[in-house]
Write an enzyme that holds these catalytic residues in place. Structure first.
Site, PDB file in Angstrom:
ATOM      1  N   HIS A   1      -6.764 -11.267   5.523  1.00  0.00           N
ATOM      2  CA  HIS A   1      -5.634 -12.159   5.205  1.00  0.00           C
ATOM      3  C   HIS A   1      -4.759 -12.412   6.442  1.00  0.00           C
ATOM      4  CE1 HIS A   1      -3.581  -8.350   4.616  1.00  0.00           C
ATOM      5  NE2 HIS A   1      -3.942  -8.209   3.350  1.00  0.00           N
TER       6      HIS A   1
ATOM      7  N   HIS B   1       0.842  -1.199   0.000  1.00  0.00           N
ATOM      8  CA  HIS B   1       0.000   0.000   0.000  1.00  0.00           C
ATOM      9  C   HIS B   1       0.880   1.254   0.000  1.00  0.00           C
ATOM     10  CE1 HIS B   1      -4.065  -1.802   1.259  1.00  0.00           C
ATOM     11  NE2 HIS B   1      -3.248  -2.822   1.051  1.00  0.00           N
TER      12      HIS B   1
ATOM     13  N   ASN C   1      -0.783 -12.316   7.298  1.00  0.00           N
ATOM     14  CA  ASN C   1      -0.075 -11.432   6.374  1.00  0.00           C
ATOM     15  C   ASN C   1      -0.220  -9.985   6.820  1.00  0.00           C
ATOM     16  OD1 ASN C   1      -1.115 -13.829   4.263  1.00  0.00           O
ATOM     17  ND2 ASN C   1       1.004 -13.185   4.085  1.00  0.00           N
TER      18      ASN C   1
ATOM     19  N   ARG D   1       5.260 -13.862  24.471  1.00  0.00           N
ATOM     20  CA  ARG D   1       4.837 -12.877  25.463  1.00  0.00           C
ATOM     21  C   ARG D   1       3.907 -11.805  24.882  1.00  0.00           C
ATOM     22  NH1 ARG D   1      10.135 -14.066  26.894  1.00  0.00           N
ATOM     23  NH2 ARG D   1      10.362 -14.915  29.006  1.00  0.00           N
TER      24      ARG D   1
ATOM     25  N   LEU E   1       5.166  -8.924  -1.869  1.00  0.00           N
ATOM     26  CA  LEU E   1       3.929  -9.481  -2.404  1.00  0.00           C
ATOM     27  C   LEU E   1       2.900  -8.380  -2.649  1.00  0.00           C
ATOM     28  CD1 LEU E   1       3.511 -12.692  -0.220  1.00  0.00           C
ATOM     29  CD2 LEU E   1       4.028 -12.608  -2.662  1.00  0.00           C
ATOM     30  N   ALA E   2       2.190  -8.498  -3.763  1.00  0.00           N
ATOM     31  CA  ALA E   2       1.166  -7.522  -4.135  1.00  0.00           C
ATOM     32  C   ALA E   2      -0.079  -8.283  -4.560  1.00  0.00           C
ATOM     33  CB  ALA E   2       1.660  -6.617  -5.245  1.00  0.00           C
ATOM     34  N   GLY E   3      -0.844  -8.771  -3.587  1.00  0.00           N
ATOM     35  CA  GLY E   3      -1.997  -9.593  -3.887  1.00  0.00           C
ATOM     36  C   GLY E   3      -1.581 -11.024  -4.180  1.00  0.00           C
TER      37      GLY E   3
ATOM     38  N   HIS F   1       1.416 -17.236   0.594  1.00  0.00           N
ATOM     39  CA  HIS F   1       1.206 -16.221   1.624  1.00  0.00           C
ATOM     40  C   HIS F   1       1.342 -16.765   3.042  1.00  0.00           C
ATOM     41  CE1 HIS F   1      -0.249 -13.757  -1.671  1.00  0.00           C
ATOM     42  NE2 HIS F   1      -0.287 -12.731  -0.837  1.00  0.00           N
TER      43      HIS F   1
ATOM     44  N   ASP G   1      -7.724 -12.446  -2.682  1.00  0.00           N
ATOM     45  CA  ASP G   1      -6.856 -11.260  -2.763  1.00  0.00           C
ATOM     46  C   ASP G   1      -6.334 -11.117  -4.192  1.00  0.00           C
ATOM     47  OD1 ASP G   1      -5.642  -8.973  -1.822  1.00  0.00           O
ATOM     48  OD2 ASP G   1      -3.928  -9.991  -0.920  1.00  0.00           O
TER      49      ASP G   1
END
Length: 390
Positions: free
Chosen positions: A217, A140, A220, A228, A308-310, A252, A275
């Site tokens: 997702h 994004h 991811n 902890r 990763l992009a989708g 993913h 996605d």
């Protein structure tokens, strides 16, 4: 006119019925019956097929060469839905990721218009961002990531009325949105999901107390589980209120983590998402996102430096992936692609074959490939720009 679909087993979204067909009238399922009533037209299915409800996908960025962010129009949303239809998806949320505020608003207008098209497959919109954690934003665009303003909140509060028969899903990072705002949005009818977040376990539990119901997702764009500080992923697994979407592509999320999620949530709260991006339904090896080239290679969609992009997967492939990676039965995997996401969205008339449900039907081969499908009981032989199914 009544139509009776028979000749093979029927998976209803909950169970497989061996000795009944599906009676349809005016686009709705009337009943499951052992024999066709007098005067009904008959559709005879291959004996080795399985008739299932159309798939429901809550996270679809693109398909058929179209990216919703780049084409935020009703035609763009409908083209994406058409591209995914050949893979069994009959109801989806076109997903608009973090972008400029003006484009964000155009995407809402486009999805609202597309959702009015009968049989178009658009059942709302998924706004993934822009209220995300900057460090967990993934691909994004940083320039558009922000905390919500009063103007944003006012705009969002009016969205459910734009989709009277559909749903608005908003993915946000709980640490950048106050409890009061979460409660306002949830009360207005938005479905809120945590994602692209580094929220603590405690903060996530607080968000669940104030209207968060889902997780986008899972695993991811979230910190890994720690002993902890279980974080947002730990809260998603531990709290029975949360629904979790997962990408079962073997890229993913490791299969062991998917099985862990299944053990924690059970199959009633874990559902499949694609996605998906523009290459779905095409042979394209690249596309543009935020002005940079995303490459399609080795089952991945990624930037030049490997972000990763989708995902490069369709829903029928996700069902097969769930069977392999999670070790679930065919019926469980199919439910994770149909009834469970429909239940998450609160859409009782899709994702199942039952009296009163929309007659969106998919005929699958033994290897779970789409042979034929029907939208509201009418044959849908091809999608825009795609060859016939069979």
């Amino acid at each position: 006119m009544r139509t009776f679909f028979h000749g093979c087993p029927v998976f209803t979204g909950e169970r497989t019925v061996m000795d009944a067909g599906v009676l349809v009238e005016d686009g709705r399922v009337l009943d499951l019956a052992p024999q066709p009533p007098a005067g009904a037209a008959e559709v005879v299915l291959a004996s080795d097929s399985l008739l299932v409800p159309g798939f429901v996908d809550t996270q679809v960025n693109g398909g058929g060469g179209v990216l919703f962010n780049e084409t935020p129009t009703a035609a763009g949303a409908l083209a994406i839905a058409a591209a995914h239809r050949r893979f069994g998806t009959t109801a989806l949320l076109p997903t608009f990721i973090t972008d400029a505020a003006g484009t964000w608003r155009r995407a809402v207008d486009a999805a609202a218009e597309a959702a009015q098209v009968a049989g178009g497959g658009v059942v709302g919109i998924h706004l993934e961002g822009p209220f995300l954690n900057m460090e967990r934003r993934g691909v994004h665009e940083a320039a558009y990531v922000r905390a919500p303003t009063d103007e944003d909140i006012d705009f969002l509060l009016g969205l459910p009325a734009r989709f009277p028969q559909g749903r608005v899903l908003l993915t946000l990072a709980p640490e950048v949105v106050s409890d009061g705002t979460l409660a306002q949005l949830a009360e207005a009818g938005l479905i809120l999901a945590g994602g692209h977040s580094a929220a603590s376990f405690a903060r996530t539990r607080g968000a669940l107390d104030h209207g968060l119901t889902g997780f986008t997702h899972l695993f991811n764009a979230m910190p890994p589980l720690m002993n902890r500080e279980p974080g947002i992923a730990g809260a998603a697994l531990a709290d029975p209120r949360g629904w979790c979407g997962v990408i079962a592509d073997g890229v993913h999320v490791h299969g062991a983590m998917l099985r862990l999620a299944l053990a924690a949530k059970g199959p009633e709260r874990l559902f499949l998402v694609t996605d998906a991006m523009p290459p779905t339904g095409t042979d394209a090896d690249r596309f543009e996102l935020y002005g940079q080239t995303i490459h399609r290679r080795n089952g991945r969609l990624e930037t030049a430096d490997g972000v990763l992009a989708g995902a490069d997967i369709d829903m029928a492939a996700a069902v097969r992936g769930a069977m392999g990676l999670l070790g679930v039965s065919r019926e469980t995997a199919l439910a994770m692609a149909s009834k469970v996401p429909a239940d998450f969205l609160g859409l009782p008339d899709v994702g199942r074959i039952a009296p009163g449900s929309r007659a969106d039907l998919v005929e699958l081969s033994p290897d779970l490939a789409v042979r034929r499908m029907w939208i509201a009981g009418a044959i849908n032989a091809q999608s825009a720009g795609n060859p016939p199914f069979a």
